[in-house]
Scaffold this active site. Structure first.
Site, PDB file in Angstrom:
ATOM      1  N   SER A  87     -14.217  26.590   1.422  1.00 26.98           N
ATOM      2  CA  SER A  87     -15.626  26.924   1.599  1.00 26.98           C
ATOM      3  C   SER A  87     -16.204  26.104   2.742  1.00 26.98           C
ATOM      4  O   SER A  87     -15.460  25.580   3.572  1.00 26.98           O
ATOM      5  CB  SER A  87     -16.381  26.657   0.288  1.00 26.98           C
ATOM      6  OG  SER A  87     -17.666  27.249   0.344  1.00 26.98           O
ATOM      7  N   ASN A  88     -17.514  25.995   2.819  1.00 23.12           N
ATOM      8  CA  ASN A  88     -18.189  25.225   3.870  1.00 23.12           C
ATOM      9  C   ASN A  88     -19.499  24.699   3.292  1.00 23.12           C
ATOM     10  O   ASN A  88     -19.925  25.130   2.225  1.00 23.12           O
ATOM     11  CB  ASN A  88     -18.404  26.111   5.105  1.00 23.12           C
ATOM     12  CG  ASN A  88     -19.295  27.295   4.771  1.00 23.12           C
ATOM     13  OD1 ASN A  88     -20.477  27.142   4.522  1.00 23.12           O
ATOM     14  ND2 ASN A  88     -18.716  28.486   4.735  1.00 23.12           N
TER      15      ASN A  88
END
Ligand code: CTP
Length: 214
Positions: free
Chosen positions: A23-24
């Site tokens: 993810s980020n």
């Protein structure tokens, strides 16, 4: 004209196994600010968001999603009903080639993870945009304006927000951003370091003025 907004926000999660994902750090604040401003001005708004710690603004239809595939499905379903799409989401470009059913234990000393591309949501729907106004975001660390312009043309957008995330005072998960609005006719609007609420207002105003020109 009573515009209908479709807004995406937040990160996506691409699961490797039941407990790990790629993810980020996107907080979702930009997209939620856009949805809040749209509702405040009396417009209909659908907000599609990856996992974030924010409460959706009252008055908008909220569609929570997890992966890029989920977001793609939600956006494709809602797009025909909207007049304006604002894609602020930080969609994962890759996902694991396979999702393991059980938690992977660390038996090996090294591991290689095979990744495959996710679908480009914006590029896909913009092909069918007709008279809709479609805005993208480009989070960049270098060659900011050139990269953002390339994305605007490749994806067939009406506007892109170039967002410099290389400095600690702006960008991913922060309160403010250093935004430049770019348009296909070459027009540029530099906003400087501004709050996400200010950018949200300017985006809604850009969509309003584009709809008046039609
Ligand atoms: N986007 C999308 N679907 C993807 C990736 C990105 O719809 N699979 C959208 C984002 O929501 C954003 C715009 O495309 O509005 C630009 O995203 P960005 O991550 O900056 O660019 P990429 O398309 O990933 O291009 P590159 O890999 O060259 O940075």
């Amino acid at each position: 004209m009573k515009l209908r907004f479709l807004v995406s926000a937040g990160p996506t999660r691409e699961y490797i196994d039941p407990v790990r994902f790629l993810s980020n750090p996107s907080s979702g604040k930009m997209g939620f600010a856009v949805a809040k401003e749209a509702v405040k001005r009396g417009y209909e708004c659908v907000l599609v968001s990856g996992p974030v710690n924010l409460k959706p603004p009252k008055g908008c239809k909220f569609i929570p999603v997890v992966s890029a595939e989920d977001m793609y499905e939600a956006i494709v379903k809602e797009f025909p009903k909207c007049d304006v799409l604002i894609m602020t989401a930080a969609v994962s470009d890759f996902k694991p080639a396979k999702r393991l059913k059980q938690k992977e234990h660390k038996i090996a000393e090294k591991a290689v993870l095979e990744l495959v591309r996710t679908k480009d949501i914006l590029k896909g729907v913009a092909k069918e945009k007709g008279k809709r106004f479609v805005i993208g975001f480009a989070a960049e660390t270098n060659d900011i304006l050139a990269s953002a312009k390339r994305k605007m043309f490749v994806k067939g957008l009406d506007m892109i927000v170039a967002n410099d995330v290389s400095r600690s005072d702006a960008g991913f998960a922060s309160e403010k951003l250093r935004a430049v609005f770019l348009f296909p006719d070459g027009k540029e609007e530099r906003c400087g370091l501004v709050s996400k609420a200010t950018v949200a207002k300017k985006l809604i105003e850009a969509a309003e003025s584009a709809s008046k020109k039609q």
